[in-house]
Design an enzyme around this catalytic site. Structure first.
Site, mmCIF file in Angstrom:
data_model
loop_
_atom_site.group_PDB
_atom_site.id
_atom_site.type_symbol
_atom_site.label_atom_id
_atom_site.label_comp_id
_atom_site.label_asym_id
_atom_site.label_seq_id
_atom_site.Cartn_x
_atom_site.Cartn_y
_atom_site.Cartn_z
ATOM 1 N N LYS A 107 96.073 21.257 42.379
ATOM 2 C CA LYS A 107 94.564 21.810 41.770
ATOM 3 C C LYS A 107 94.788 21.623 40.127
ATOM 4 C CE LYS A 107 91.513 24.036 43.749
ATOM 5 N NZ LYS A 107 90.588 23.708 44.588
HETATM 6 N N1 GLU Z 1 88.024 21.245 45.521
HETATM 7 C C1 GLU Z 1 87.965 21.340 47.005
HETATM 8 C C2 GLU Z 1 88.764 22.182 47.592
HETATM 9 O O1 GLU Z 1 89.194 23.143 47.112
HETATM 10 C C3 GLU Z 1 88.101 19.726 47.459
HETATM 11 C C4 GLU Z 1 89.681 19.107 47.220
HETATM 12 C C5 GLU Z 1 89.634 17.597 47.644
HETATM 13 O O2 GLU Z 1 88.615 17.178 48.166
HETATM 14 O O3 GLU Z 1 90.384 17.126 47.377
HETATM 15 O O4 GLU Z 1 89.216 22.093 48.764
#
Ligand code: GLU
Length: 418
Positions: A107
């Site tokens: 993240k």
């Molecule tokens: N931000 C989204 C999540 O928390 C998507 C992450 C992604 O698609 O890599 O799952």
């Protein structure tokens, strides 16, 4: 490893130790599983429209690299700090493992109010953030995606910035891009569609019809709005919605298409109506069949868990429910919890499909994307239900146990280098 300490990482740590206790993971193996492999903090200077120069702090945390590249969104929000980003990266790992994706979790984020930036400032910040990340990311190292405060346009700027430095177009560096620049059909809607699909599976198990079921949705960004629209299109009555600007509640049902048009035009729920305003702090506690927190972490604490009046709690947000709340919900068997790492996995599942399509330069139609999405979700849902029934554990414990065990098994099989 104190750098991550704070309310959000402490929550991820508490959850992890509960799962590790359940899986009987020895104490000396736990830190290797829990603590992120890498964390990067960068300064992102940009020229603002008023002529000033401002520096924003950015982060990226890559939790583990055992199964392949890391994968996860980039969040632009004032809440962003290294602990929040690390917790979200850890949750991405369990989520990807539960869905069977060949990724570790990651993240990233920038501590900024994206709504206070002009479009030009947002572009400058997006490009500078990606430029600072170039030494640490790559299509086989770490693949970004949207999260709170970012969108398809930001992903297009990320992809363009990375590609300009490589001297060639590298679409597979990020997912959640516009379809015209290497994105996949169905990615924008994927998380909300997945949430609605899993709510249908939960209602089936409870023998409740979707038609006429009442739903409350906290958060009306991409995930919340698509969830609301999908549920409404399947016959549910959306009685409450909120975002950071407003909260609307009407037991007779809200006009979701009109809400979506209003948000598309103005960017927020505020200004939609002045008749149905409601206290946002009370929204979650209203009686409904389906409650969907689709905003930020830790909105359901122990006290709120005791006050919930829903049948299905569908966690579209990451980490909306604290460990204290979990203890309350374990006593409240009448509430069917769809835990976050299952409930919102549709987004990263279709991100995986986007990455695969970009790597192959072979694109699927939307029906194929959706069909494969539902198959992956169905498999994960059944696994969680079976595990919960077999071991008499909560859905969250079951979902996380499956995810953590997969990562542990991969680490054990690969061994410790050197
Ligand atoms: N931000 C989204 C999540 O928390 C998507 C992450 C992604 O698609 O890599 O799952």
């Amino acid at each position: 490893m104190d750098i991550y300490s704070g309310p959000v990482f402490d929550m991820a740590r508490t959850q992890f130790h509960r799962i590790a206790d359940h899986l009987e993971i020895p104490a000396d193996a736990r830190d290797r599983l829990l603590y992120p492999k890498r964390a990067v903090a960068v300064a992102c200077p940009i020229h603002c429209d008023d002529g000033s120069l401002r520096v924003f702090q950015g982060f990226r945390v890559q939790h583990h690299l055992t199964l392949g590249p890391t994968k996860g969104g980039t969040r632009f929000a004032l809440s962003v700090d290294i602990g929040e980003v690390a917790a979200l990266a850890v949750w991405m790992s369990w989520k990807c493992a539960l869905a069977g994706l060949p990724y570790g979790g990651a993240k990233g984020g920038v501590t900024v109010d994206p709504y206070a930036l002009s479009p030009r400032e947002l572009e400058a910040l997006s490009r500078r953030y990606m430029q600072e990340m170039i030494p640490f990311v790559g299509p086989h190292t770490d693949v970004m995606a949207p999260d709170m405060g970012t969108n398809e346009q930001v992903m297009a700027w990320f992809m363009d910035t990375y590609s300009m430095y490589q001297g060639q177009t590298v679409t597979e560096i990020v997912t959640g891009k516009p379809v015209a620049t290497g994105g996949t059909l169905g990615r924008r809607e994927a998380t909300g569609r997945g949430v609605a699909y899993l709510i249908e599976r939960a209602l089936e198990r409870l023998d409740l019809p979707m038609t006429g079921a009442t739903a409350i949705i906290q958060g009306f960004g991409n995930v919340g709005s698509v969830t609301a629209a999908t549920l409404a299109s399947r016959g549910a009555r959306i009685i409450g919605v909120s975002d950071h600007t407003a909260c609307w509640f009407d037991p007779r049902g809200l006009d979701v298409p009109a809400l979506m048009r209003h948000v598309a035009a103005t960017g927020k729920l505020a200004g939609f109506s002045n008749q149905m305003a409601f206290d946002p702090a009370e929204l979650l506690a209203q009686p409904c069949d389906i409650l969907v927190p689709a905003a930020v972490e830790r909105v359901i604490d122990g006290a709120m868990a005791a006050r919930l009046q829903c049948r299905v709690l569908a966690e579209a947000a990451n980490g909306p429910t604290t460990p204290d709340a979990d203890a309350v919900l374990e006593q409240r068997q009448e509430i069917f919890v769809i835990p976050d790492i299952l409930c919102n996995a549709g987004g990263v599942i279709v991100s995986y499909f986007e990455w695969v399509q970009d790597l192959q330069q072979f694109f699927w139609d939307e029906a194929e994307v959706n069909d494969r999405l539902y198959r992956v979700l169905q498999r994960a849902f059944v696994q969680v239900m079976e595990r919960a029934a077999r071991d008499r554990i909560s859905h969250r414990t079951a979902a996380m146990a499956i995810g953590v065990a997969k990562v542990r098994d991969a680490k054990d099989t690969r061994g410790l280098f050197p």
